[in-house]
Design an enzyme around this catalytic site. Structure first.
Site, PDB file in Angstrom:
ATOM      1  N   ALA A  35     -16.058  39.987  20.086  1.00 46.88           N
ATOM      2  CA  ALA A  35     -16.276  38.770  20.653  1.00 46.88           C
ATOM      3  C   ALA A  35     -17.004  37.929  19.874  1.00 46.88           C
ATOM      4  O   ALA A  35     -16.828  36.877  19.537  1.00 46.88           O
ATOM      5  CB  ALA A  35     -16.928  39.012  21.885  1.00 46.88           C
ATOM      6  N   GLY A  38     -14.386  36.524  17.305  1.00 46.55           N
ATOM      7  CA  GLY A  38     -13.677  35.770  18.087  1.00 46.55           C
ATOM      8  C   GLY A  38     -14.307  34.289  18.579  1.00 46.55           C
ATOM      9  O   GLY A  38     -13.792  33.466  18.467  1.00 46.55           O
ATOM     10  N   ASP A  39     -15.410  34.539  18.914  1.00 46.09           N
ATOM     11  CA  ASP A  39     -16.411  32.963  19.111  1.00 46.09           C
ATOM     12  C   ASP A  39     -16.293  32.002  17.987  1.00 46.09           C
ATOM     13  O   ASP A  39     -15.721  30.912  17.989  1.00 46.09           O
ATOM     14  CB  ASP A  39     -17.644  33.335  19.608  1.00 46.09           C
ATOM     15  CG  ASP A  39     -18.712  32.277  19.844  1.00 46.09           C
ATOM     16  OD1 ASP A  39     -18.085  31.483  20.795  1.00 46.09           O
ATOM     17  OD2 ASP A  39     -19.587  32.026  19.015  1.00 46.09           O
ATOM     18  N   SER A  40     -16.516  32.739  16.927  1.00 46.41           N
ATOM     19  CA  SER A  40     -16.515  31.943  15.484  1.00 46.41           C
ATOM     20  C   SER A  40     -15.120  31.549  15.261  1.00 46.41           C
ATOM     21  O   SER A  40     -14.886  30.279  14.853  1.00 46.41           O
ATOM     22  CB  SER A  40     -17.154  32.681  14.482  1.00 46.41           C
ATOM     23  OG  SER A  40     -18.280  33.071  14.565  1.00 46.41           O
TER      24      SER A  40
END
Length: 174
Positions: A35, A38-40
């Protein structure tokens, strides 16, 4: 993978590689680590989409923050799950459904400001999937990002029309 099988070289992350890590390496990563990546990936995608046409920096930032908010990501995930497998739509695989559930379950309680307490977990679930696909399957990641763009632009349906995800359901029912 890095040139000698070790850590990734800095430019491997920007190259045309479709797989940065092997399956055994990916299994060693926690949903929180996926995550984090994935956030980046999602924020870079949002910033890139919003870079044109040129606007005032404040307007660009405001639009980007709105796009990457937990509530927005939760809404997109609900739409994605609701539409998964429909004719011509992006379909989640059983492994991706399990990964979403792991990402949701690994998420903490989220910030107190969120009215929808499930939004943070659902956003984390989506980010977990994005991080996994970034490291394992770039073409599938691009297809997912394209689908999220379509779902985000779809204003014909109200979010109330999408049922809340039943995280206690079996993987096939997610």
């Amino acid at each position: 993978m890095g040139s000698h099988g070790g850590p990734l070289a800095p430019f491997d992350l920007l190259g045309p590689e479709t797989r940065l890590l092997e399956e055994a390496q990916l299994r060693q990563m926690s949903p929180v680590q996926l995550a984090f990546i994935g956030d980046s990936v999602y924020e870079l995608h949002a910033r890139t989409l919003l870079a044109w046409p040129v606007t005032r920096p404040h307007d660009h930032r405001t639009a980007c923050v709105e796009m990457v908010r937990a509530e927005t990501q939760s809404r997109l995930l609900r739409r994605l799950v609701s539409n998964s497998g429909e004719e011509g739509r992006w379909a989640l695989t059983p492994d991706e459904r399990r990964l979403l559930k792991k990402g949701r379950n690994a998420a903490g309680p989220g910030p107190p400001r969120l009215e929808d307490k499930g939004a943070y977990g659902e956003a984390s679930a989506l980010e977990t999937l994005l991080g996994y696909l970034y490291l394992s399957d770039r073409p599938r990641l691009q297809t997912l990002m394209d689908e999220l763009l379509v779902l985000g632009a779809d204003t014909t349906e109200h979010d109330e029309d999408f049922t809340v995800i039943d995280w206690k359901a079996g993987d096939a029912d997610l």
